[in-house]
Scaffold this active site. Structure first.
Site, short mmCIF file in Angstrom:
data_model
loop_
_atom_site.label_atom_id
_atom_site.label_comp_id
_atom_site.label_asym_id
_atom_site.label_seq_id
_atom_site.Cartn_x
_atom_site.Cartn_y
_atom_site.Cartn_z
N SER A 137 0.86 -1.18 0.00
CA SER A 137 0.00 0.00 0.00
C SER A 137 0.90 1.23 0.00
O SER A 137 1.75 1.37 0.87
CB SER A 137 -0.87 -0.03 1.25
OG SER A 137 -1.54 1.18 1.43
N LYS A 163 -1.30 -0.86 -4.28
CA LYS A 163 -2.51 -0.11 -3.89
C LYS A 163 -2.09 1.33 -3.64
O LYS A 163 -1.13 1.59 -2.91
CB LYS A 163 -3.08 -0.74 -2.62
CG LYS A 163 -4.02 0.11 -1.82
CD LYS A 163 -4.68 -0.74 -0.73
CE LYS A 163 -4.74 -0.02 0.59
NZ LYS A 163 -5.32 -0.86 1.66
N LEU A 164 -2.80 2.25 -4.29
CA LEU A 164 -2.49 3.67 -4.15
C LEU A 164 -3.52 4.31 -3.23
O LEU A 164 -4.73 4.15 -3.44
CB LEU A 164 -2.54 4.37 -5.51
CG LEU A 164 -1.68 3.79 -6.63
CD1 LEU A 164 -1.92 4.58 -7.92
CD2 LEU A 164 -0.20 3.84 -6.24
N LYS A 165 -3.05 5.06 -2.27
CA LYS A 165 -3.96 5.85 -1.45
C LYS A 165 -4.41 7.05 -2.27
O LYS A 165 -3.57 7.69 -2.94
CB LYS A 165 -3.24 6.33 -0.19
CG LYS A 165 -2.91 5.21 0.76
CD LYS A 165 -4.16 4.69 1.40
CE LYS A 165 -3.88 3.68 2.48
NZ LYS A 165 -5.11 3.17 3.09
N ASP A 190 -7.34 3.12 -2.68
CA ASP A 190 -8.00 3.12 -1.37
C ASP A 190 -8.26 4.56 -0.97
O ASP A 190 -7.33 5.36 -0.84
CB ASP A 190 -7.09 2.43 -0.34
CG ASP A 190 -7.73 2.34 1.03
OD1 ASP A 190 -8.91 2.72 1.18
OD2 ASP A 190 -7.05 1.86 1.96
N ASN A 192 -10.15 5.47 1.84
CA ASN A 192 -10.40 5.64 3.27
C ASN A 192 -11.59 6.55 3.57
O ASN A 192 -11.51 7.47 4.39
CB ASN A 192 -9.14 6.15 4.00
CG ASN A 192 -8.07 5.07 4.13
OD1 ASN A 192 -7.02 5.16 3.49
ND2 ASN A 192 -8.33 4.04 4.89
N GLU A 215 -11.25 0.72 -3.00
CA GLU A 215 -11.50 0.36 -1.60
C GLU A 215 -12.09 1.53 -0.83
O GLU A 215 -11.58 2.65 -0.90
CB GLU A 215 -10.16 -0.07 -0.99
CG GLU A 215 -10.29 -0.67 0.39
CD GLU A 215 -8.94 -1.12 0.94
OE1 GLU A 215 -7.95 -1.17 0.18
OE2 GLU A 215 -8.89 -1.41 2.15
N ASP A 240 -13.58 -1.90 3.69
CA ASP A 240 -12.60 -2.09 4.77
C ASP A 240 -13.21 -1.54 6.06
O ASP A 240 -13.78 -2.30 6.85
CB ASP A 240 -11.31 -1.35 4.37
CG ASP A 240 -10.27 -1.30 5.48
OD1 ASP A 240 -10.48 -1.91 6.53
OD2 ASP A 240 -9.22 -0.64 5.30
N LYS A 264 -9.29 -7.31 8.10
CA LYS A 264 -8.23 -6.98 9.06
C LYS A 264 -8.66 -7.57 10.38
O LYS A 264 -9.66 -7.11 10.97
CB LYS A 264 -8.10 -5.47 9.20
CG LYS A 264 -7.51 -4.76 8.01
CD LYS A 264 -7.52 -3.26 8.23
CE LYS A 264 -6.83 -2.54 7.09
NZ LYS A 264 -7.18 -1.10 7.07
N GLY A 292 -3.79 -4.52 6.22
CA GLY A 292 -2.74 -4.29 7.20
C GLY A 292 -2.91 -2.92 7.81
O GLY A 292 -3.58 -2.05 7.23
O1 NPG Z 1 0.79 -2.18 4.75
O2 NPG Z 1 0.02 -2.32 6.77
C1 NPG Z 1 0.09 -1.78 5.65
C2 NPG Z 1 -0.72 -0.56 5.40
C3 NPG Z 1 -1.91 -0.87 4.58
O3 NPG Z 1 -2.99 0.99 3.62
C4 NPG Z 1 -2.84 0.29 4.57
N1 NPG Z 1 -3.46 0.51 5.74
O4 NPG Z 1 -6.49 2.19 5.34
O5 NPG Z 1 -5.92 0.17 5.12
C5 NPG Z 1 -5.66 1.30 5.44
C6 NPG Z 1 -4.29 1.63 5.96
C7 NPG Z 1 -4.16 2.04 7.39
C8 NPG Z 1 -2.95 2.05 7.99
C9 NPG Z 1 -5.23 2.40 8.12
C10 NPG Z 1 -2.78 2.41 9.31
C11 NPG Z 1 -5.10 2.79 9.45
C12 NPG Z 1 -3.85 2.79 10.04
#
Ligand code: NPG
Length: 368
Positions: A137, A163-165, A190, A192, A215, A240, A264, A292
């Site tokens: 990610s 995966k691109l935020k 993703d 969020n 996502e 998610d 998760k 993750g």
């Molecule tokens: O590789 O663990 C990893 C990060 C994956 O993008 C990732 N996590 O929104 O899924 C998510 C994000 C996240 C990370 C969300 C930390 C909250 C805390």
């Protein structure tokens, strides 16, 4: 039967190798709660994925989870007497919500119970693989060039899905640039929960890039809106934040709010509920993958065991320790050149925090 005799709670802080920016905030350190549950013959570890600072990803955060673990959940586990590993959630059933806090002790207790019997978590859960396919990610960067450089680096390492935020205004163009540079990779985005249904045009534009999934585009509580968006676009939606339990997954599937689920275990109350989410999705033919939350080696070991279950058919955010930390709390998890990672095979989660590093990086400790 296993009895919890003592619990240690720790807050640890590990610097990240690079800041991780999402639509809801930027992390420069991984700060989390770890729990150690001691039983008569073993000890087990759990990691809490709640946010530090403020509740940004979900309604939980470290300070709240810490108080709940110390004052309510910890004493409840210590008072629960003999329990089977798969019945430990009953000790916490009088507490509503707070799945991240509960997961910490569910996972630590399950780990201890399995170590008492010399059984690995992966085999106990029903894992069918000894390696899992890994994705990565990539956080939001200041520039497209920076994003490309990071993506290129991760692809060179062998990651099987990028995966691109994204966030409003930092989306279609960025994704288009990465897709143009890499026409054939498995690519997803993703959000969020940063968009509304009024932004449907953004997601229709993203349809052009043949993404594996989009996502969590919309508000975490709004399954109906996700169903409406899924009807308007071609790309599969993945949920998610909206999935906090197997019941949430069943509702999302029934409503047509997604075609893919990110599991998760730390978000849904631990490995037991995570397996139920997996089972619900598998029965409905909905693909799942393992998310993750920048976990240390403790949470990563749990995630890898889970990701080896048969319904996990897409690469997870189960990246190597070095993607996050200069030094992990446990022995590091490495990516094989083929983009897979080995599932721990030792008893329980199969790894332990290094005592010296744990002591050095602990910022708070409570013994129950
Ligand atoms: O590789 O663990 C990893 C990060 C994956 O993008 C990732 N996590 O929104 O899924 C998510 C994000 C996240 C990370 C969300 C930390 C909250 C805390």
């Amino acid at each position: 039967m296993t009895t919890a005799r003592a619990i240690d709670l720790y807050i640890v802080a590990l610097p990240l190798v690079r800041p991780f920016r999402t639509s809801f905030g930027t992390s420069t350190e991984k700060i989390c709660i770890l729990a150690r549950v001691r039983t008569d013959h073993a000890e087990g570890w759990g990691e809490c994925v709640a946010d530090d600072g403020y509740p940004g990803f979900s309604g939980e955060w470290i300070e709240g989870a810490w108080a709940l673990l110390r004052d309510v959940l910890g004493p409840a586990l210590l008072g629960a007497g003999d329990l089977e590993a798969d019945a430990v959630e009953a000790a916490f059933s009088f507490v509503r919500g707070n799945p991240m806090a509960k997961a910490t002790l569910v996972d630590a207790f399950v780990d201890a119970a399995l170590r008492e019997h010399g059984i690995s978590l992966a085999s106990w859960l029903g894992a069918e693989r000894d390696h899992v396919a890994c994705g990565v990610s990539v956080g939001i960067t200041d520039t497209t060039e920076e994003l490309r450089a990071q993506v290129d680096g991760y692809l060179d390492e062998g990651y099987r899905r990028i995966k691109l935020k994204i966030a409003p205004g930092i989306d279609v163009e960025r994704v288009g640039a990465i897709r143009a540079a890499h026409p054939d990779i498995r690519l997803s985005v993703d959000a969020n929960a940063a968009y509304t249904l009024e932004d449907a045009g953004v997601f229709r534009a993203l349809d052009a890039y043949e993404l594996l999934m989009i996502e969590q585009p919309l508000h975490h509580e709004d399954l109906v809106m996700h169903a409406a968006l899924q009807h308007r676009i071609v790309t599969s939606l993945c949920l998610d934040e909206s999935i906090r339990s197997a019941a949430d997954a069943a509702a999302a599937i029934e409503l047509g709010a997604c075609r893919i689920v990110n599991i998760k275990q730390g978000r849904v109350g631990g490995v037991l509920e995570a397996r139920r989410v997996h089972d619900v999705c598998r029965a409905a033919d909905v693909a799942v993958w393992c998310g993750g939350m920048l976990e240390t080696g403790v949470g990563r070991a749990l995630n890898l065991a889970l990701a080896a279950l048969p319904g996990f058919t897409l690469p997870g955010d189960t990246s190597a320790s070095r993607r996050y930390f200069h030094e992990d709390l446990t022995a590091p998890f490495d990516l094989a050149p083929d983009g897979t990672m080995a599932v721990p095979r030792g008893p329980g989660i199969g790894v332990d925090p290094d005592p010296g590093r744990l002591a050095a990086w602990t910022t708070a400790h409570e013994h129950l």
